[in-house]
Design a protein around this motif. Structure first.
Motif, PDB file in Angstrom:
ATOM      1  N   SER A 151      -5.899   5.375   1.048  1.00 41.98           N
ATOM      2  CA  SER A 151      -5.923   4.222   1.946  1.00 41.98           C
ATOM      3  C   SER A 151      -5.587   4.667   3.364  1.00 41.98           C
ATOM      4  CB  SER A 151      -4.907   3.178   1.482  1.00 41.98           C
ATOM      5  OG  SER A 151      -3.582   3.660   1.659  1.00 41.98           O
ATOM      6  N   HIS A 152      -5.775   3.778   4.317  1.00 42.68           N
ATOM      7  CA  HIS A 152      -5.442   4.054   5.717  1.00 42.68           C
ATOM      8  C   HIS A 152      -3.944   4.349   5.858  1.00 42.68           C
ATOM      9  CE1 HIS A 152      -6.569   3.980   9.923  1.00 42.68           C
ATOM     10  NE2 HIS A 152      -5.664   3.058  10.226  1.00 42.68           N
ATOM     11  N   GLU A 153      -3.127   3.574   5.116  1.00 45.63           N
ATOM     12  CA  GLU A 153      -1.682   3.793   5.161  1.00 45.63           C
ATOM     13  C   GLU A 153      -1.302   5.145   4.562  1.00 45.63           C
ATOM     14  OE1 GLU A 153      -2.124  -0.768   4.667  1.00 45.63           O
ATOM     15  OE2 GLU A 153      -3.120   1.048   3.937  1.00 45.63           O
ATOM     16  N   MET A 154      -1.908   5.477   3.430  1.00 48.43           N
ATOM     17  CA  MET A 154      -1.562   6.748   2.785  1.00 48.43           C
ATOM     18  C   MET A 154      -2.157   7.943   3.528  1.00 48.43           C
ATOM     19  SD  MET A 154       0.616   6.121   0.494  1.00 48.43           S
ATOM     20  CE  MET A 154       0.657   7.754  -0.270  1.00 48.43           C
TER      21      MET A 154
ATOM     22  N   VAL B 266       0.695   8.644   5.663  1.00 49.54           N
ATOM     23  CA  VAL B 266       1.767   9.284   4.894  1.00 49.54           C
ATOM     24  C   VAL B 266       1.440  10.753   4.643  1.00 49.54           C
ATOM     25  CG1 VAL B 266       2.860   9.375   2.617  1.00 49.54           C
ATOM     26  CG2 VAL B 266       2.653   7.188   3.816  1.00 49.54           C
ATOM     27  N   ASP B 267       0.207  11.034   4.229  1.00 52.06           N
ATOM     28  CA  ASP B 267      -0.182  12.424   3.980  1.00 52.06           C
ATOM     29  C   ASP B 267      -0.004  13.269   5.241  1.00 52.06           C
ATOM     30  OD1 ASP B 267      -0.787  11.946   1.347  1.00 52.06           O
ATOM     31  OD2 ASP B 267      -2.951  11.752   1.664  1.00 52.06           O
ATOM     32  N   ALA B 268      -0.405  12.718   6.379  1.00 52.02           N
ATOM     33  CA  ALA B 268      -0.263  13.461   7.634  1.00 52.02           C
ATOM     34  C   ALA B 268       1.210  13.684   7.972  1.00 52.02           C
ATOM     35  CB  ALA B 268      -0.967  12.715   8.766  1.00 52.02           C
ATOM     36  N   CYS B 269       2.053  12.700   7.682  1.00 54.41           N
ATOM     37  CA  CYS B 269       3.495  12.869   7.898  1.00 54.41           C
ATOM     38  C   CYS B 269       4.046  14.026   7.061  1.00 54.41           C
ATOM     39  CB  CYS B 269       4.248  11.589   7.554  1.00 54.41           C
ATOM     40  SG  CYS B 269       3.954  10.192   8.668  1.00 54.41           S
ATOM     41  N   LYS B 270       3.429  14.266   5.925  1.00 57.11           N
ATOM     42  CA  LYS B 270       3.853  15.348   5.033  1.00 57.11           C
ATOM     43  C   LYS B 270       3.148  16.667   5.342  1.00 57.11           C
ATOM     44  CE  LYS B 270       4.736  12.081   1.252  1.00 57.11           C
ATOM     45  NZ  LYS B 270       4.372  11.673  -0.123  1.00 57.11           N
ATOM     46  N   GLY B 271       2.399  16.692   6.429  1.00 53.47           N
ATOM     47  CA  GLY B 271       1.718  17.915   6.823  1.00 53.47           C
ATOM     48  C   GLY B 271       0.393  18.136   6.144  1.00 53.47           C
ATOM     49  N   LYS B 272      -0.167  17.090   5.530  1.00 55.38           N
ATOM     50  CA  LYS B 272      -1.429  17.213   4.797  1.00 55.38           C
ATOM     51  C   LYS B 272      -2.538  16.515   5.584  1.00 55.38           C
ATOM     52  CE  LYS B 272       1.270  16.828   0.536  1.00 55.38           C
ATOM     53  NZ  LYS B 272       1.543  15.970  -0.649  1.00 55.38           N
ATOM     54  N   GLY B 273      -3.206  17.250   6.451  1.00 52.39           N
ATOM     55  CA  GLY B 273      -4.296  16.683   7.217  1.00 52.39           C
ATOM     56  C   GLY B 273      -3.814  15.911   8.430  1.00 52.39           C
ATOM     57  N   GLU B 274      -4.696  15.070   8.972  1.00 57.72           N
ATOM     58  CA  GLU B 274      -4.442  14.333  10.188  1.00 57.72           C
ATOM     59  C   GLU B 274      -4.762  12.859  10.002  1.00 57.72           C
ATOM     60  OE1 GLU B 274      -6.953  16.276  12.994  1.00 57.72           O
ATOM     61  OE2 GLU B 274      -5.655  18.021  13.196  1.00 57.72           O
TER      62      GLU B 274
ATOM     63  N   LEU C 141       6.073  -2.381  -6.138  1.00 54.99           N
ATOM     64  CA  LEU C 141       6.872  -2.936  -5.050  1.00 54.99           C
ATOM     65  C   LEU C 141       7.796  -4.039  -5.550  1.00 54.99           C
ATOM     66  CD1 LEU C 141       7.556  -3.045  -2.042  1.00 54.99           C
ATOM     67  CD2 LEU C 141       5.605  -4.582  -1.725  1.00 54.99           C
ATOM     68  N   SER C 142       7.301  -4.852  -6.454  1.00 53.10           N
ATOM     69  CA  SER C 142       8.108  -5.941  -7.014  1.00 53.10           C
ATOM     70  C   SER C 142       9.361  -5.400  -7.688  1.00 53.10           C
ATOM     71  CB  SER C 142       7.274  -6.748  -8.018  1.00 53.10           C
ATOM     72  OG  SER C 142       8.061  -7.732  -8.643  1.00 53.10           O
ATOM     73  N   GLY C 143       9.228  -4.278  -8.383  1.00 54.01           N
ATOM     74  CA  GLY C 143      10.356  -3.723  -9.120  1.00 54.01           C
ATOM     75  C   GLY C 143      11.462  -3.195  -8.241  1.00 54.01           C
ATOM     76  N   LYS C 144      11.157  -2.850  -7.003  1.00 52.28           N
ATOM     77  CA  LYS C 144      12.177  -2.277  -6.117  1.00 52.28           C
ATOM     78  C   LYS C 144      12.558  -3.209  -4.959  1.00 52.28           C
ATOM     79  CE  LYS C 144       9.424   1.232  -4.958  1.00 52.28           C
ATOM     80  NZ  LYS C 144       8.907   2.452  -4.296  1.00 52.28           N
ATOM     81  N   PHE C 145      11.852  -4.332  -4.817  1.00 51.09           N
ATOM     82  CA  PHE C 145      11.987  -5.169  -3.626  1.00 51.09           C
ATOM     83  C   PHE C 145      13.423  -5.640  -3.384  1.00 51.09           C
ATOM     84  CE2 PHE C 145      11.736  -9.492  -1.704  1.00 51.09           C
ATOM     85  CZ  PHE C 145      11.296  -9.112  -0.444  1.00 51.09           C
ATOM     86  N   ASP C 146      14.077  -6.140  -4.416  1.00 56.05           N
ATOM     87  CA  ASP C 146      15.410  -6.725  -4.231  1.00 56.05           C
ATOM     88  C   ASP C 146      16.475  -5.689  -3.886  1.00 56.05           C
ATOM     89  OD1 ASP C 146      14.680  -9.386  -4.616  1.00 56.05           O
ATOM     90  OD2 ASP C 146      14.742  -9.169  -6.790  1.00 56.05           O
ATOM     91  N   SER C 147      16.195  -4.428  -4.122  1.00 54.74           N
ATOM     92  CA  SER C 147      17.189  -3.390  -3.836  1.00 54.74           C
ATOM     93  C   SER C 147      17.009  -2.757  -2.458  1.00 54.74           C
ATOM     94  CB  SER C 147      17.132  -2.298  -4.912  1.00 54.74           C
ATOM     95  OG  SER C 147      15.882  -1.632  -4.874  1.00 54.74           O
TER      96      SER C 147
ATOM     97  N   ALA D 219       0.818  -1.215   0.000  1.00 52.27           N
ATOM     98  CA  ALA D 219       0.000   0.000   0.000  1.00 52.27           C
ATOM     99  C   ALA D 219       0.848   1.260   0.000  1.00 52.27           C
ATOM    100  CB  ALA D 219      -0.928  -0.003   1.216  1.00 52.27           C
ATOM    101  N   LEU D 220       2.104   1.143   0.456  1.00 54.50           N
ATOM    102  CA  LEU D 220       3.011   2.280   0.532  1.00 54.50           C
ATOM    103  C   LEU D 220       4.059   2.271  -0.578  1.00 54.50           C
ATOM    104  CD1 LEU D 220       3.510   2.102   4.396  1.00 54.50           C
ATOM    105  CD2 LEU D 220       2.273   3.894   3.164  1.00 54.50           C
ATOM    106  N   ALA D 221       3.842   1.470  -1.601  1.00 57.52           N
ATOM    107  CA  ALA D 221       4.865   1.270  -2.638  1.00 57.52           C
ATOM    108  C   ALA D 221       5.235   2.545  -3.374  1.00 57.52           C
ATOM    109  CB  ALA D 221       4.392   0.211  -3.636  1.00 57.52           C
ATOM    110  N   SER D 222       4.366   3.540  -3.388  1.00 58.40           N
ATOM    111  CA  SER D 222       4.674   4.790  -4.086  1.00 58.40           C
ATOM    112  C   SER D 222       5.667   5.653  -3.314  1.00 58.40           C
ATOM    113  CB  SER D 222       3.398   5.589  -4.327  1.00 58.40           C
ATOM    114  OG  SER D 222       2.775   5.932  -3.103  1.00 58.40           O
ATOM    115  N   GLU D 223       5.915   5.318  -2.040  1.00 56.98           N
ATOM    116  CA  GLU D 223       6.888   6.050  -1.233  1.00 56.98           C
ATOM    117  C   GLU D 223       8.262   5.395  -1.338  1.00 56.98           C
ATOM    118  OE1 GLU D 223       5.837   9.016   0.308  1.00 56.98           O
ATOM    119  OE2 GLU D 223       4.160   8.480  -0.986  1.00 56.98           O
TER     120      GLU D 223
END
Length: 525
Positions: free
Chosen positions: A454-457, A460-468, A138-144, A81-85
């Protein structure tokens, strides 16, 4: 959990008025940059997203550096769910199991695409399209991604981590979250927030004392449209005053074992004896044996602050949830989804008394089934409420006669003086009963903003100062405490009267030992 999590609907950040939490804020120059603060001194230019590839593209400078801790089960789904980060580190005590879990996830894209082809609605197609895209990303970055076995080494060595997701067994949640928060990391902790009530209080305290740290508990149903709709029905008085609530789940049935003896060699019963004690002795002996430790499993790290128990495949993976050493049973697993909606919509607070009855309990493995009775006092002009919890496939009496339909997997029933409201697990599909009431009430006025991610994002948005965040520790710790009081009552073996202000059982002194635990040497909050 290791079972496939519920696909979440696209949902929106709550307004400050409705959130009940604190705004996400950050405290380093890099995090301020993530939150959108201009860095004029650097001369850097952040290009608009549409220049970089459309509305879904996230500029690298906007991404959060996230580490996952405990990623073999539900943690793997969180990482998807957090693969875009920027997922910069993964930590697990059993990489043999964890690596297999991720590979199965990646190999499952074909099945997701087949389900997409059969999807009956546009909303369902959108959910599957998003999941497929996240899995491929996520698959594309997993091994790194950098791997660790000990979260302490990861936090010490890797300085670029902004935030951590903790999806370990329950008994490790608090010690890991506490360590991360001490370093200023944002934290997302899977439900239940903690293993003990004392730990829940400590997590809430630490969050209050560090308001720049953004927190979230992983009870994803709290971010759905339907959960907000439930609250709106209640606030609108659609079913009148509520004095009775029932919440139930079929777990642990079919998910993990409970009500079983500890695997160990015990005196064998007489050949002619086949009573329950004799059967349990035979089961204990039958399960005892020389089971080799899986290669690469760091069992001592798995045990963490809990007692030293010899490895057995009955405990790991996933089955730890049914053992008092590491988990808090079905009420800790599913109460975060099922007790959540009445706790929020009725503003229940803490109960004054709790009583749990159950099938036989050996004090090591949770019972096969329990019923817990919570008595909540009046709150202002709101009447007292009795909430009854059922697990192990027990159901409220007369449920199907109400016209609620087949709801054996889990659900919640509110009983008001004007009618009833029922919904499924995660707050899904709320509806009024009888059906004539639903038709006459219609849709209540919208009071709560919807969550567009999503709940996870949302975290993430709140971590970036966007809402709570929707389920910050201030809220999650109180919900967790209510759930765990059911466990305290079970372990104490009777009805407990609870003084929440002083975190104390008043009528049974011996029950207070179950509000916390003594940590193994070398472990602390």
């Amino acid at each position: 959990m290791t079972d496939e999590p519920k696909i979440e609907k696209a949902q929106p950040t709550r307004t400050a008025e409705t959130s009940g939490g604190h705004p996400g804020s950050v405290n380093s120059s890099r995090r301020s940059f993530i939150a959108g603060t201009a860095m004029a001194a650097t001369g850097l230019l952040i290009l608009p997203r549409h220049v970089l590839g459309g509305p879904r593209h996230t500029a690298p400078s906007d991404r959060l550096n996230i580490a996952g801790i405990g990623v073999g089960g539900m943690g793997a789904a969180n990482m998807r769910a957090l693969a875009s980060e920027n997922i910069v580190a993964l930590c697990d005590v059993d990489w043999g199991y964890t690596d297999t879990s991720f590979r199965k996830m990646f190999a499952g894209v074909g099945e997701l695409q087949a389900r997409l082809a059969r999807a009956p609605t546009a909303a369902r197609r959108k959910e599957l399209e998003d999941r497929i895209a996240q899995t491929k990303l996520l698959s594309g970055k997993f091994d790194s991604i950098k791997r660790y076995t000990d979260y302490r080494k990861m936090l010490e060595q890797q300085k670029d981590i902004d935030a951590v997701v903790i999806a370990t067994p329950d008994h490790l949640h608090a010690v890991i979250a506490s360590a991360a928060m001490s370093l200023g990391k944002h934290v997302y902790v899977q439900k239940p927030l903690t293993w003990s009530i004392f730990e829940a209080r400590e997590m809430a305290r630490k969050a209050r004392e560090n308001p720049k740290i953004v927190t979230q508990m992983g009870n994803q149903g709290h971010s759905t449209d339907d959960t907000r709709l439930i609250h709106e029905y209640i606030d609108a008085g659609a079913i009148g005053e509520v004095r009775e609530v029932h919440a139930w789940t079929n777990r642990p049935l079919g998910y993990w074992p409970q009500g079983v003896p500890r695997p160990r060699a015990v005196p064998k019963p007489d050949d002619a004896s086949w009573d329950m004690d004799a059967v349990n002795s035979r089961l204990a002996n039958a399960m005892a044996g020389n089971y080799p430790m899986p290669k690469g499993l760091e069992w001592d790290l798995f045990l963490g602050p809990g007692p030293v128990i010899e490895y057995h495949p009955l405990y790991h993976p996933f089955n730890w949830r049914g053992w008092t050493d590491w988990g808090v049973g079905a009420i800790g697993d599913m109460g975060a989804h099922l007790i959540d909606s009445p706790f929020w919509s009725l503003d229940l607070g803490f109960p004054t008394s709790v009583e749990t009855v159950s099938t036989p309990f050996n004090h090591e493995s949770y019972p096969t089934a329990t019923m817990t009775y919570y008595d909540f006092p009046a709150r202002g002009d709101k009447p007292p409420v009795r909430l009854t919890w059922y697990d192990g496939a027990l159901l409220p009496p007369g449920l199907e006669a109400l016209g609620a339909g087949q709801m054996h997997d889990g659900g919640v029933l509110y009983v008001g003086d004007k009618g009833k409201l029922v919904h499924e697990t995660y707050g899904d599909n709320p509806r009024l009963l009888p059906h004539s009431l639903q038709e006459s009430v219609g849709t209540p006025p919208r009071k709560f903003a919807r969550i567009e991610t999503s709940h996870e994002m949302n975290w993430v948005d709140a971590c970036k100062g966007k809402g709570e965040t929707t389920s910050p520790f201030d809220y999650a710790a109180r919900l967790t405490e209510v759930m765990l009081l059911g466990v305290v009552s079970l372990r104490a073996g009777g009805r407990i009267e609870y003084d929440a202000q002083n975190m104390r059982v008043t009528n049974m002194a011996e029950a207070n030992q179950y509000l916390r635990r003594d940590y193994r040497a070398g472990w602390s909050l």
